[in-house]
Scaffold this motif. Structure first.
Motif, PDB file in Angstrom:
ATOM      1  N   MET A   4      64.187 -84.711  12.065  1.00  0.00           N
ATOM      2  CA  MET A   4      62.744 -84.604  12.258  1.00  0.00           C
ATOM      3  C   MET A   4      62.112 -85.975  12.027  1.00  0.00           C
ATOM      4  N   PRO A   5      61.007 -86.266  12.705  1.00  0.00           N
ATOM      5  CA  PRO A   5      60.309 -87.538  12.480  1.00  0.00           C
ATOM      6  C   PRO A   5      59.497 -87.478  11.193  1.00  0.00           C
ATOM      7  N   TYR A   6      59.201 -88.643  10.645  1.00  0.00           N
ATOM      8  CA  TYR A   6      58.370 -88.750   9.454  1.00  0.00           C
ATOM      9  C   TYR A   6      57.185 -89.639   9.788  1.00  0.00           C
ATOM     10  N   LEU A   7      55.974 -89.133   9.576  1.00  0.00           N
ATOM     11  CA  LEU A   7      54.754 -89.889   9.838  1.00  0.00           C
ATOM     12  C   LEU A   7      53.727 -89.517   8.792  1.00  0.00           C
ATOM     13  N   SER A   8      53.258 -90.509   8.023  1.00  0.00           N
ATOM     14  CA  SER A   8      52.277 -90.238   6.986  1.00  0.00           C
ATOM     15  C   SER A   8      51.438 -91.493   6.760  1.00  0.00           C
ATOM     16  N   TYR A   9      50.455 -91.361   5.857  1.00  0.00           N
ATOM     17  CA  TYR A   9      49.574 -92.488   5.553  1.00  0.00           C
ATOM     18  C   TYR A   9      48.980 -92.299   4.169  1.00  0.00           C
ATOM     19  N   ASN A  10      48.896 -93.394   3.394  1.00  0.00           N
ATOM     20  CA  ASN A  10      48.018 -93.392   2.228  1.00  0.00           C
ATOM     21  C   ASN A  10      47.423 -94.775   2.043  1.00  0.00           C
ATOM     22  N   ARG A  11      46.481 -94.891   1.113  1.00  0.00           N
ATOM     23  CA  ARG A  11      45.712 -96.122   0.955  1.00  0.00           C
ATOM     24  C   ARG A  11      46.532 -97.239   0.331  1.00  0.00           C
ATOM     25  N   ASN A  12      47.676 -96.909  -0.203  1.00  0.00           N
ATOM     26  CA  ASN A  12      48.514 -97.874  -0.894  1.00  0.00           C
ATOM     27  C   ASN A  12      49.634 -98.386   0.012  1.00  0.00           C
ATOM     28  N   LEU A  13      50.491 -97.475   0.488  1.00  0.00           N
ATOM     29  CA  LEU A  13      51.611 -97.857   1.347  1.00  0.00           C
ATOM     30  C   LEU A  13      51.202 -98.021   2.810  1.00  0.00           C
ATOM     31  N   LYS A  14      50.019 -97.532   3.169  1.00  0.00           N
ATOM     32  CA  LYS A  14      49.506 -97.574   4.545  1.00  0.00           C
ATOM     33  C   LYS A  14      50.308 -96.601   5.420  1.00  0.00           C
ATOM     34  N   VAL A  15      50.551 -96.967   6.695  1.00  0.00           N
ATOM     35  CA  VAL A  15      51.257 -96.070   7.610  1.00  0.00           C
ATOM     36  C   VAL A  15      52.739 -96.037   7.248  1.00  0.00           C
ATOM     37  N   MET A  16      53.297 -94.818   7.161  1.00  0.00           N
ATOM     38  CA  MET A  16      54.712 -94.635   6.844  1.00  0.00           C
ATOM     39  C   MET A  16      55.407 -93.988   8.031  1.00  0.00           C
ATOM     40  N   LEU A  17      56.458 -94.638   8.528  1.00  0.00           N
ATOM     41  CA  LEU A  17      57.190 -94.171   9.696  1.00  0.00           C
ATOM     42  C   LEU A  17      58.658 -94.018   9.331  1.00  0.00           C
ATOM     43  N   GLY A  18      59.283 -92.948   9.833  1.00  0.00           N
ATOM     44  CA  GLY A  18      60.689 -92.785   9.532  1.00  0.00           C
ATOM     45  C   GLY A  18      61.304 -91.630  10.286  1.00  0.00           C
ATOM     46  N   GLY A  42      37.254 -90.383  -6.503  1.00  0.00           N
ATOM     47  CA  GLY A  42      37.128 -91.705  -5.900  1.00  0.00           C
ATOM     48  C   GLY A  42      38.333 -92.122  -5.092  1.00  0.00           C
ATOM     49  N   ASP A  43      39.135 -91.179  -4.640  1.00  0.00           N
ATOM     50  CA  ASP A  43      40.370 -91.498  -3.932  1.00  0.00           C
ATOM     51  C   ASP A  43      40.678 -90.375  -2.953  1.00  0.00           C
ATOM     52  N   TRP A  44      41.671 -90.588  -2.089  1.00  0.00           N
ATOM     53  CA  TRP A  44      42.126 -89.561  -1.161  1.00  0.00           C
ATOM     54  C   TRP A  44      43.541 -89.909  -0.713  1.00  0.00           C
ATOM     55  N   GLY A  45      44.203 -88.947  -0.109  1.00  0.00           N
ATOM     56  CA  GLY A  45      45.564 -89.193   0.356  1.00  0.00           C
ATOM     57  C   GLY A  45      45.951 -88.238   1.456  1.00  0.00           C
ATOM     58  N   ILE A  46      46.931 -88.669   2.271  1.00  0.00           N
ATOM     59  CA  ILE A  46      47.556 -87.845   3.310  1.00  0.00           C
ATOM     60  C   ILE A  46      49.041 -87.800   3.012  1.00  0.00           C
ATOM     61  N   TYR A  47      49.635 -86.598   3.043  1.00  0.00           N
ATOM     62  CA  TYR A  47      51.000 -86.425   2.569  1.00  0.00           C
ATOM     63  C   TYR A  47      51.815 -85.663   3.624  1.00  0.00           C
ATOM     64  N   PHE A  48      52.927 -86.251   4.040  1.00  0.00           N
ATOM     65  CA  PHE A  48      53.896 -85.537   4.862  1.00  0.00           C
ATOM     66  C   PHE A  48      54.740 -84.685   3.928  1.00  0.00           C
ATOM     67  N   ARG A  49      54.934 -83.428   4.269  1.00  0.00           N
ATOM     68  CA  ARG A  49      55.576 -82.485   3.364  1.00  0.00           C
ATOM     69  C   ARG A  49      56.883 -81.964   3.961  1.00  0.00           C
ATOM     70  N   ILE A  50      57.968 -82.081   3.197  1.00  0.00           N
ATOM     71  CA  ILE A  50      59.241 -81.447   3.555  1.00  0.00           C
ATOM     72  C   ILE A  50      59.458 -80.321   2.569  1.00  0.00           C
ATOM     73  N   GLY A  51      59.354 -79.093   3.029  1.00  0.00           N
ATOM     74  CA  GLY A  51      59.331 -77.976   2.104  1.00  0.00           C
ATOM     75  C   GLY A  51      57.940 -77.826   1.504  1.00  0.00           C
ATOM     76  N   GLU A  52      57.785 -76.854   0.628  1.00  0.00           N
ATOM     77  CA  GLU A  52      56.494 -76.631   0.003  1.00  0.00           C
ATOM     78  C   GLU A  52      56.252 -77.624  -1.134  1.00  0.00           C
ATOM     79  N   SER A  53      54.988 -77.728  -1.533  1.00  0.00           N
ATOM     80  CA  SER A  53      54.636 -78.700  -2.578  1.00  0.00           C
ATOM     81  C   SER A  53      55.229 -78.311  -3.928  1.00  0.00           C
ATOM     82  N   PHE A  54      55.402 -77.013  -4.169  1.00  0.00           N
ATOM     83  CA  PHE A  54      56.066 -76.528  -5.379  1.00  0.00           C
ATOM     84  C   PHE A  54      56.484 -75.082  -5.179  1.00  0.00           C
TER      85      PHE A  54
END
Length: 316
Positions: free
Chosen positions: A1-15, A304-316
């Motif tokens: 499966m492809p991996y595509l995500s983004y956050n304010r620290n690592l920026k765009v994540m591709l894999g 004061g922050d936000w994030g976008i998370y690619f999820r493999i499986g459920e969060s918990f």
């Protein structure tokens, strides 16, 4: 499966993440299916990671074995106030880590086990706000697990609670002695005639002794989503959250979640014991036929922050 995500620290994540789901013994229908995979991820801030992961279930679920290894270069940031100019400072960590865990069933739904984890961190800091460091740790973990979930990958009822004592003794090749006490409690309730799930989680990670910078806890990710700048970091973290998982057909669903966390042992003392809420929504897609296993994407907002998370499986 492809991996595509983004956050304010690592920026765009591709894999890309090839995965396999299988039975080690085709005649063993009691054990959950095992899973193996590899992952390669590159981020536009210059970080990269390569990972291999495995979860094996053996002998009618009497034994559970996990193996994980990662190597990469992590370019990130942290917040400092006790310097000439308060604010975010970059750091660069070359990381190598490997971990193997073995659990044995003791009674019905109750497991005990041991884990060994090797870690090496080579870290340099922007403007030398902290001395460069090379840290090698050897961790031994004793853990107890109670797992009454009706599924390993998408539970709709039951409890999953774990207590872990992680020690870094000097006699085991560690420069400084430190300990961690980690506990979590997850519970699941079927909703809407078993079509949906209400899930709740408590998590506590308590660092004791001289905790290395690289092994401090940072708010963001699993506990709590909505923080991606890496600002709130400390020796320990406590969080509570809930999530509703709404399935509108067999392959797709959406989730809504909210939670609150706090930290202690931060180098910025005014961060300690403050309240850090987070909430958001996400999308889920079932990638395997014959079993429920989701990937997805979450968007969350924090203090004061936000994030976008690619999820493999459920969060918990």
């Amino acid at each position: 499966m492809p991996y595509l995500s983004y956050n304010r620290n690592l920026k765009v994540m591709l894999g890309v993440i090839p995965m396999a789901n299988y039975r080690l013994n085709p005649k063993d229908t009691i054990s959950p299916k095992s899973m193996s995979g590899i992952a390669g991820v590159y981020t536009t801030n210059g970080s990269y990671f390569a990972t291999v992961f495995n979860r094996w279930f053996l002998n009618e679920n009497k034994w559970r074995i996990a193996f994980f290894a990662v190597t990469g270069n992590h370019i990130s940031q942290f917040f400092m106030e006790d310097v000439d100019v308060s604010g975010f400072y970059d750091y660069n960590t070359n990381t190598t880590m490997a971990s193997v865990a073995v659990k044995r069933k003791i009674t019905e739904s109750f497991y005990g086990g041991i884990t060994y984890t090797y870690s090496f961190f080579d870290t340099v800091y922007e403007d030398d706000v902290q001395p460069a460091s090379k840290t090698k740790t050897n961790a031994v973990e004793l853990n107890m697990l109670y797992d009454s979930r009706n599924s390993q990958y998408y539970p709709t009822k039951g409890i999953n609670t774990q207590v872990r004592l992680i020690t870094y003794p000097e006699w085991f090749g560690n420069e400084n002695s430190a300990n961690k006490f980690v506990t979590n409690y997850n519970t699941y309730f079927p909703m809407r005639q078993n079509n949906d799930v209400l899930a709740a989680r408590f998590s506590g990670q308590f660092g004791l002794g001289d905790v290395p910078f690289e092994q401090q806890e940072t708010i963001g990710g699993k506990d709590i989503r909505g923080y991606s700048e890496g600002k709130y970091r400390g020796d320990g973290l406590i969080s509570l959250q809930g999530e509703y998982r709404y399935n509108f057909n067999q392959k797709m669903g959406v989730v809504g979640f909210a939670g609150i966390a706090t930290i202690y042992g931060s180098t910025n003392e005014n961060f300690d014991w403050d309240a850090y809420p987070g909430f958001g929504v996400g999308y889920r897609y079932n990638v395997f036929s014959g079993m429920k296993f989701n990937i997805g994407l979450d968007a969350a907002v924090g203090k004061g922050d936000w994030g976008i998370y690619f999820r493999i499986g459920e969060s918990f």
